[in-house]
Design an enzyme around this catalytic site. Structure first.
Site, PDB file in Angstrom:
ATOM      1  N   HIS A  14       0.821  -1.206   0.000  1.00 40.96           N
ATOM      2  CA  HIS A  14       0.000   0.000   0.000  1.00 40.96           C
ATOM      3  C   HIS A  14       0.860   1.264   0.000  1.00 40.96           C
ATOM      4  CE1 HIS A  14       0.887   0.932   4.197  1.00 40.96           C
ATOM      5  NE2 HIS A  14       0.654  -0.352   4.483  1.00 40.96           N
ATOM      6  N   THR A  26       2.007  -0.527  12.206  1.00 42.59           N
ATOM      7  CA  THR A  26       0.596  -0.391  11.873  1.00 42.59           C
ATOM      8  C   THR A  26       0.058  -1.755  11.495  1.00 42.59           C
ATOM      9  OG1 THR A  26       1.283   1.688  10.819  1.00 42.59           O
ATOM     10  CG2 THR A  26      -1.039   1.070  10.639  1.00 42.59           C
ATOM     11  N   GLY A  27      -0.589  -2.413  12.439  1.00 38.86           N
ATOM     12  CA  GLY A  27      -1.164  -3.719  12.160  1.00 38.86           C
ATOM     13  C   GLY A  27      -2.607  -3.585  11.754  1.00 38.86           C
ATOM     14  N   ARG A  63      -6.025   1.196   3.820  1.00 39.38           N
ATOM     15  CA  ARG A  63      -4.786   1.645   3.174  1.00 39.38           C
ATOM     16  C   ARG A  63      -4.413   0.742   1.999  1.00 39.38           C
ATOM     17  NH1 ARG A  63      -3.603  -0.439   8.260  1.00 39.38           N
ATOM     18  NH2 ARG A  63      -1.875  -1.927   8.457  1.00 39.38           N
ATOM     19  N   GLU A  83      -2.342  -7.269   7.859  1.00 37.47           N
ATOM     20  CA  GLU A  83      -0.986  -7.129   8.382  1.00 37.47           C
ATOM     21  C   GLU A  83      -0.817  -7.963   9.643  1.00 37.47           C
ATOM     22  OE1 GLU A  83       2.021  -6.987   8.150  1.00 37.47           O
ATOM     23  OE2 GLU A  83       2.600  -4.902   7.848  1.00 37.47           O
ATOM     24  N   TRP A  84       0.424  -8.248   9.978  1.00 40.29           N
ATOM     25  CA  TRP A  84       0.776  -8.936  11.221  1.00 40.29           C
ATOM     26  C   TRP A  84       0.038  -8.235  12.359  1.00 40.29           C
ATOM     27  CZ3 TRP A  84       6.195 -11.345  11.244  1.00 40.29           C
ATOM     28  CH2 TRP A  84       6.409 -12.107  12.398  1.00 40.29           C
ATOM     29  N   ASN A  85      -0.592  -8.987  13.220  1.00 41.69           N
ATOM     30  CA  ASN A  85      -1.259  -8.411  14.393  1.00 41.69           C
ATOM     31  C   ASN A  85      -0.176  -8.099  15.424  1.00 41.69           C
ATOM     32  OD1 ASN A  85      -2.632  -7.846  16.746  1.00 41.69           O
ATOM     33  ND2 ASN A  85      -4.143  -9.466  16.475  1.00 41.69           N
ATOM     34  N   TYR A  86       0.105  -6.802  15.632  1.00 35.99           N
ATOM     35  CA  TYR A  86       1.213  -6.404  16.496  1.00 35.99           C
ATOM     36  C   TYR A  86       0.867  -6.373  17.982  1.00 35.99           C
ATOM     37  CZ  TYR A  86       3.374  -4.852  12.122  1.00 35.99           C
ATOM     38  OH  TYR A  86       3.896  -4.799  10.859  1.00 35.99           O
TER      39      TYR A  86
END
Length: 197
Positions: A14, A26-27, A63, A83-86
């Site tokens: 993105h 930013t997860g 995004r 995205e990876w879950n942070y």
């Protein structure tokens, strides 16, 4: 009997967001593109013009989804591209996380309160298996860390290999197979930003 033709998988990260610009993890926080991110997303469309895609998928987060739209595509949502879950690291910069957890490395340690390395490997391995069963050109719009894990697992490397695959916003990468051995997955192009110049 028909023979399966392996896919060529294009990866589009993105465009820029306020947090990608500042270096914050930013997860699952669903933040928009910056004006630069929107302009760069349109350039992805110009970069891919003339390439026909049998399938286009996007993370459901705005995004990635908006990047796909601005590039001229109408993707199918794919939750496995999130995205990876942070977890506890969400919104923090690496230096801030390491102040609390010295030596922390996402690709080795995972995210406390979020996805472990085993978690994201299992999620992405399932996606890779489904992608490899497709044919034709496939286009994915997603996020930096999840695409780095996807590329690592595509070429049968462990998740920490993704650490070496730096990936900038609004870039294009291509996964495929060795032309001499179609059962050998390969990274054909990585972090291509020529369209942004």
């Amino acid at each position: 009997m028909t023979t399966h033709t392996p896919p060529t998988v294009y990866l589009a990260r993105h465009g820029e967001t306020a947090w990608s610009k500042s270096g914050q993890h930013t997860g699952r926080t669903d933040i928009p593109l910056t004006p630069k991110g929107e302009a760069d997303a349109a350039k992805i469309g110009a970069r891919l013009a003339g390439t026909a895609f049998a399938h286009v998928f996007s993370s459901p987060l705005q995004r990635a989804w908006r990047t796909a739209e601005l590039a001229g595509f109408a993707p199918t949502p794919e939750p496995e591209l999130l995205e990876w879950n942070y977890g506890e690291c969400e919104g923090l910069k690496t230096a801030e996380i390491r102040a609390r957890r010295p030596g922390w490395d996402l690709f080795r340690d995972g995210a406390p309160g979020g996805e472990s390395v085993a978690d994201i490997q299992a999620r992405i391995d399932g996606l890779v298996g489904r992608l490899k069963a497709l044919s034709g050109n496939v286009l994915l719009f997603a996020h930096g860390h999840v695409l780095r894990v996807l590329a690592a697992r595509w070429v049968r490397q462990p998740v920490p290999f993704g650490r070496a695959l730096l990936l900038s916003t609004a870039t294009v990468s291509v996964l495929g197979f060795d032309h001499m051995a179609m059962d050998e997955p390969a990274i054909k192009l990585w972090n291509d930003d020529r369209h942004l110049q």
